[in-house]
Design a protein around this motif. Structure first.
Motif, PDB file in Angstrom:
ATOM      1  N   GLN A 112       0.797  -1.223   0.000  1.00  0.00           N
ATOM      2  CA  GLN A 112       0.000   0.000   0.000  1.00  0.00           C
ATOM      3  C   GLN A 112       0.832   1.277   0.000  1.00  0.00           C
ATOM      4  O   GLN A 112       0.281   2.365  -0.130  1.00  0.00           O
ATOM      5  N   TRP A 113       2.157   1.168   0.157  1.00  0.00           N
ATOM      6  CA  TRP A 113       2.994   2.355   0.310  1.00  0.00           C
ATOM      7  C   TRP A 113       3.928   2.513  -0.894  1.00  0.00           C
ATOM      8  O   TRP A 113       4.214   1.554  -1.605  1.00  0.00           O
ATOM      9  N   ASP A 114       4.415   3.765  -1.049  1.00  0.00           N
ATOM     10  CA  ASP A 114       5.258   4.073  -2.198  1.00  0.00           C
ATOM     11  C   ASP A 114       6.722   4.354  -1.827  1.00  0.00           C
ATOM     12  O   ASP A 114       7.628   3.939  -2.550  1.00  0.00           O
ATOM     13  N   ARG A 115       6.949   5.059  -0.690  1.00  0.00           N
ATOM     14  CA  ARG A 115       8.317   5.437  -0.357  1.00  0.00           C
ATOM     15  C   ARG A 115       8.578   5.291   1.138  1.00  0.00           C
ATOM     16  O   ARG A 115       7.656   5.362   1.964  1.00  0.00           O
ATOM     17  N   LEU A 116       9.848   5.082   1.462  1.00  0.00           N
ATOM     18  CA  LEU A 116      10.335   5.059   2.843  1.00  0.00           C
ATOM     19  C   LEU A 116      11.405   6.137   2.977  1.00  0.00           C
ATOM     20  O   LEU A 116      12.356   6.173   2.190  1.00  0.00           O
ATOM     21  N   THR A 117      11.243   7.002   3.974  1.00  0.00           N
ATOM     22  CA  THR A 117      12.249   8.036   4.225  1.00  0.00           C
ATOM     23  C   THR A 117      12.701   7.953   5.681  1.00  0.00           C
ATOM     24  O   THR A 117      11.913   7.582   6.572  1.00  0.00           O
ATOM     25  N   ALA A 118      13.975   8.317   5.925  1.00  0.00           N
ATOM     26  CA  ALA A 118      14.527   8.305   7.287  1.00  0.00           C
ATOM     27  C   ALA A 118      15.902   8.959   7.274  1.00  0.00           C
ATOM     28  O   ALA A 118      16.582   9.018   6.230  1.00  0.00           O
ATOM     29  N   MET A 119      16.313   9.454   8.435  1.00  0.00           N
ATOM     30  CA  MET A 119      17.695   9.873   8.666  1.00  0.00           C
ATOM     31  C   MET A 119      18.307   8.817   9.586  1.00  0.00           C
ATOM     32  O   MET A 119      17.833   8.618  10.711  1.00  0.00           O
TER      33      MET A 119
END
Length: 222
Positions: free
Chosen positions: A136-143
């Motif tokens: 269901q998701w498109d992107r993963l972001t994190a620092m």
């Protein structure tokens, strides 16, 4: 009709003899004829009333089909659509395997209030957590980086694995950080893995502690 005949001699039984209307009846004792009675007794004819309406009241007419009121069937409730929010922090989603912790942690001087992390050391070399993304998701972001309260000199490796395939690897030490912005479109199972590589006091496990931090890691739909 029955005719009661009494015997002439006292003590004899009394007989009830059926007599058909319109026919003469004979006395078995006398053997003679008994003339038809001049008038047959009449009985009132009783008929059953077909209406329960009291006498003197006019019965109400039966309602016709057009006089009935019909209510329309209620319309079915519209289906509730479940939509994926535009973004969600990983710290707000339960992992389906492994262990990871949500906390506010600092990496290279920047505090991330929605961070998730795993503690690793020489004795506990790695940690991981898996999430069900349900495609269901498109992107993963994190620092990502090592927390500022970790042991000096430690090096931690960060890996992102999507449906068994490694899509990102970073090796960072205390005071370093790296930004992740990865496509997870169509991914069912997401795995975050942190591993201790080197550094710190290698003589005692309790003196070497590193927190591999995924700062404000979140999933995004576009």
């Amino acid at each position: 009709m029955f005719v009661l005949l009494a015997a002439a001699v006292t003590g004899t039984a009394t007989l009830l003899v059926p007599v058909l209307a319109g026919e003469p009846s004979r006395s078995p004792a006398a053997g003679g004829e008994i003339k038809n009675p001049t008038e047959s007794p009449s009985f009132p004819l009783v008929t059953e009333s077909t209406s329960a309406t009291p006498s003197g009241e006019t019965p109400s007419p039966e309602p016709t089909a057009s006089e009935f009121e019909f209510s329309e069937s209620p319309s079915p409730s519209p289906a509730i659509e479940t939509t994926t929010p535009p973004e969600q922090y990983l710290g707000e989603i339960d992992e389906v395997a492994g262990d990871i912790y949500a906390a506010k942690l600092a990496v290279n001087g920047t505090t991330y209030p929605h961070a998730v992390y795993d503690s690793v050391s020489k004795c506990t070399s790695d940690g991981s957590a898996e999430y069900d993304l349900g495609r269901q998701w498109d992107r993963l972001t994190a620092m990502v980086g090592v927390s500022d309260d970790s042991s000096d000199g430690v090096v931690v490796q960060f890996e992102v694995i999507a449906d068994g395939r490694n899509i990102a690897t970073r090796k960072l030490k205390l005071g370093q950080e790296a930004r992740l912005d990865l496509s997870v479109k169509g991914v069912l199972r997401l795995k975050l893995k942190t591993s201790y590589l080197q550094g710190g006091d290698t003589t005692r496990c309790t003196r070497t502690l590193a927190k591999g931090v995924w700062g404000d890691a979140k999933l995004i739909t576009t």
